[in-house]
Design a protein around this motif. Structure first.
Motif, PDB file in Angstrom:
ATOM      1  N   VAL A   7       0.823  -1.209   0.000  1.00 19.49           N
ATOM      2  CA  VAL A   7       0.000   0.000   0.000  1.00 19.49           C
ATOM      3  C   VAL A   7       0.858   1.261   0.000  1.00 19.49           C
ATOM      4  N   LYS A   8       2.071   1.163   0.517  1.00 19.12           N
ATOM      5  CA  LYS A   8       2.910   2.358   0.586  1.00 19.12           C
ATOM      6  C   LYS A   8       3.314   2.851  -0.795  1.00 19.12           C
ATOM      7  N   ASN A   9       3.166   2.008  -1.811  1.00 19.84           N
ATOM      8  CA  ASN A   9       3.603   2.373  -3.158  1.00 19.84           C
ATOM      9  C   ASN A   9       2.488   2.918  -4.048  1.00 19.84           C
ATOM     10  N   TYR A  10       1.266   3.001  -3.514  1.00 24.83           N
ATOM     11  CA  TYR A  10       0.123   3.421  -4.323  1.00 24.83           C
ATOM     12  C   TYR A  10      -0.782   4.356  -3.533  1.00 24.83           C
ATOM     13  N   ARG A  11      -1.499   5.187  -4.252  1.00 26.43           N
ATOM     14  CA  ARG A  11      -2.551   5.986  -3.636  1.00 26.43           C
ATOM     15  C   ARG A  11      -3.737   5.073  -3.359  1.00 26.43           C
ATOM     16  N   VAL A  12      -4.216   5.085  -2.136  1.00 24.91           N
ATOM     17  CA  VAL A  12      -5.363   4.288  -1.739  1.00 24.91           C
ATOM     18  C   VAL A  12      -6.456   5.243  -1.257  1.00 24.91           C
ATOM     19  N   MET A  13      -7.674   4.932  -1.612  1.00 20.86           N
ATOM     20  CA  MET A  13      -8.801   5.811  -1.336  1.00 20.86           C
ATOM     21  C   MET A  13      -9.926   5.068  -0.633  1.00 20.86           C
ATOM     22  N   TRP A  14     -10.727   5.819   0.113  1.00 20.27           N
ATOM     23  CA  TRP A  14     -11.959   5.316   0.718  1.00 20.27           C
ATOM     24  C   TRP A  14     -13.145   6.006   0.058  1.00 20.27           C
ATOM     25  N   ARG A  28     -13.652  15.269  10.524  1.00 24.72           N
ATOM     26  CA  ARG A  28     -14.248  14.162  11.281  1.00 24.72           C
ATOM     27  C   ARG A  28     -13.564  12.837  10.997  1.00 24.72           C
ATOM     28  N   PHE A  29     -13.122  12.643   9.753  1.00 25.25           N
ATOM     29  CA  PHE A  29     -12.499  11.387   9.332  1.00 25.25           C
ATOM     30  C   PHE A  29     -11.013  11.612   9.125  1.00 25.25           C
ATOM     31  N   THR A  30     -10.237  10.586   9.444  1.00 23.71           N
ATOM     32  CA  THR A  30      -8.795  10.635   9.234  1.00 23.71           C
ATOM     33  C   THR A  30      -8.325   9.348   8.569  1.00 23.71           C
ATOM     34  N   ILE A  31      -7.628   9.494   7.451  1.00 21.35           N
ATOM     35  CA  ILE A  31      -7.077   8.332   6.750  1.00 21.35           C
ATOM     36  C   ILE A  31      -5.611   8.176   7.144  1.00 21.35           C
ATOM     37  N   SER A  32      -5.192   6.931   7.311  1.00 24.78           N
ATOM     38  CA  SER A  32      -3.800   6.674   7.671  1.00 24.78           C
ATOM     39  C   SER A  32      -3.377   5.339   7.075  1.00 24.78           C
ATOM     40  N   ARG A  33      -2.079   5.114   7.070  1.00 25.45           N
ATOM     41  CA  ARG A  33      -1.544   3.890   6.485  1.00 25.45           C
ATOM     42  C   ARG A  33      -0.624   3.210   7.490  1.00 25.45           C
ATOM     43  N   ASP A  34      -0.732   1.901   7.561  1.00 23.42           N
ATOM     44  CA  ASP A  34       0.168   1.105   8.404  1.00 23.42           C
ATOM     45  C   ASP A  34       0.975   0.212   7.469  1.00 23.42           C
ATOM     46  N   ASP A  35       2.184   0.629   7.175  1.00 22.98           N
ATOM     47  CA  ASP A  35       2.989  -0.105   6.202  1.00 22.98           C
ATOM     48  C   ASP A  35       3.358  -1.507   6.696  1.00 22.98           C
ATOM     49  N   ALA A  36       3.554  -1.632   7.987  1.00 23.63           N
ATOM     50  CA  ALA A  36       3.928  -2.932   8.542  1.00 23.63           C
ATOM     51  C   ALA A  36       2.802  -3.956   8.363  1.00 23.63           C
ATOM     52  N   LYS A  37       1.560  -3.505   8.511  1.00 22.52           N
ATOM     53  CA  LYS A  37       0.411  -4.402   8.359  1.00 22.52           C
ATOM     54  C   LYS A  37      -0.154  -4.383   6.950  1.00 22.52           C
ATOM     55  N   ASN A  38       0.373  -3.477   6.116  1.00 18.18           N
ATOM     56  CA  ASN A  38      -0.121  -3.314   4.744  1.00 18.18           C
ATOM     57  C   ASN A  38      -1.617  -3.004   4.709  1.00 18.18           C
ATOM     58  N   THR A  39      -1.995  -2.063   5.564  1.00 21.07           N
ATOM     59  CA  THR A  39      -3.389  -1.644   5.640  1.00 21.07           C
ATOM     60  C   THR A  39      -3.504  -0.125   5.502  1.00 21.07           C
ATOM     61  N   VAL A  40      -4.676   0.303   5.084  1.00 17.63           N
ATOM     62  CA  VAL A  40      -5.040   1.716   5.095  1.00 17.63           C
ATOM     63  C   VAL A  40      -6.302   1.835   5.936  1.00 17.63           C
ATOM     64  N   ASN A  41      -6.260   2.724   6.904  1.00 18.69           N
ATOM     65  CA  ASN A  41      -7.330   2.823   7.879  1.00 18.69           C
ATOM     66  C   ASN A  41      -8.103   4.130   7.728  1.00 18.69           C
ATOM     67  N   THR A  82      -2.573  13.457   2.222  1.00 20.60           N
ATOM     68  CA  THR A  82      -3.962  13.060   2.404  1.00 20.60           C
ATOM     69  C   THR A  82      -4.897  14.152   1.905  1.00 20.60           C
ATOM     70  N   ASN A  83      -6.053  13.743   1.425  1.00 18.15           N
ATOM     71  CA  ASN A  83      -7.087  14.707   1.083  1.00 18.15           C
ATOM     72  C   ASN A  83      -8.452  14.122   1.401  1.00 18.15           C
ATOM     73  N   TYR A  84      -9.414  15.000   1.606  1.00 16.84           N
ATOM     74  CA  TYR A  84     -10.728  14.604   2.103  1.00 16.84           C
ATOM     75  C   TYR A  84     -11.847  15.325   1.361  1.00 16.84           C
ATOM     76  N   ALA A  85     -12.975  14.663   1.298  1.00 14.89           N
ATOM     77  CA  ALA A  85     -14.178  15.328   0.825  1.00 14.89           C
ATOM     78  C   ALA A  85     -14.642  16.310   1.908  1.00 14.89           C
ATOM     79  N   ASP A  86     -15.283  17.375   1.491  1.00 11.76           N
ATOM     80  CA  ASP A  86     -15.741  18.384   2.448  1.00 11.76           C
ATOM     81  C   ASP A  86     -16.704  17.801   3.469  1.00 11.76           C
ATOM     82  N   THR A  87     -17.462  16.787   3.056  1.00  9.75           N
ATOM     83  CA  THR A  87     -18.483  16.217   3.946  1.00  9.75           C
ATOM     84  C   THR A  87     -17.878  15.514   5.153  1.00  9.75           C
ATOM     85  N   VAL A  88     -16.598  15.115   5.064  1.00  9.55           N
ATOM     86  CA  VAL A  88     -15.999  14.374   6.171  1.00  9.55           C
ATOM     87  C   VAL A  88     -14.766  15.059   6.746  1.00  9.55           C
ATOM     88  N   LYS A  89     -14.354  16.160   6.146  1.00 11.44           N
ATOM     89  CA  LYS A  89     -13.149  16.849   6.606  1.00 11.44           C
ATOM     90  C   LYS A  89     -13.311  17.281   8.053  1.00 11.44           C
TER      91      LYS A  89
END
Length: 117
Positions: free
Chosen positions: A29-36, A69-82, A60-67
């Protein structure tokens, strides 16, 4: 083989919080843009948040509707985006998906979030 698996959805009261996770396999995941995204019944799928690759400074960037309130993050060790979701509202009720573009467009199967008292 690229695979995305979302988890962490559920039922929460208004004002509550949830943390969604998107577990990736077949790529780092660290090598690509990942989106929710999310899709509510009868509505189009909408962009919520994105995090760029580490080589692009993990911007990081956010839609106005969630800016705010929501936070996106990445855990490279677990290969997850939260996606940490706070101050949830009934309007946040939807199926939540993660997405990556790696040649093709890949989506996870989604996780249901229901905000209700």
């Amino acid at each position: 083989q690229v695979q995305l698996v979302e988890s962490g959805g559920g039922l929460v009261q208004p004002g509550g919080s949830l943390r969604l996770s998107c577990a990736a396999s077949g790529f780092a995941v660290k090598n690509y843009r990942v989106m929710w995204y999310r899709q509510a019944p009868g509505k189009e799928r909408e962009f919520l948040a994105g995090i760029s690759s580490a080589s692009a400074a993990s911007i990081t960037n956010y839609a106005d509707t969630v800016k705010g309130r929501f936070t996106i993050s990445r855990d490279d060790a677990k290969n997850t985006v939260n996606l940490q979701m706070n101050s949830l509202k009934p309007d946040d009720t939807a199926v939540y998906y993660c997405k990556v573009i790696r040649g093709n467009i890949y989506w996870g199967q989604g996780t249901q979030v229901t905000v209700s008292s």
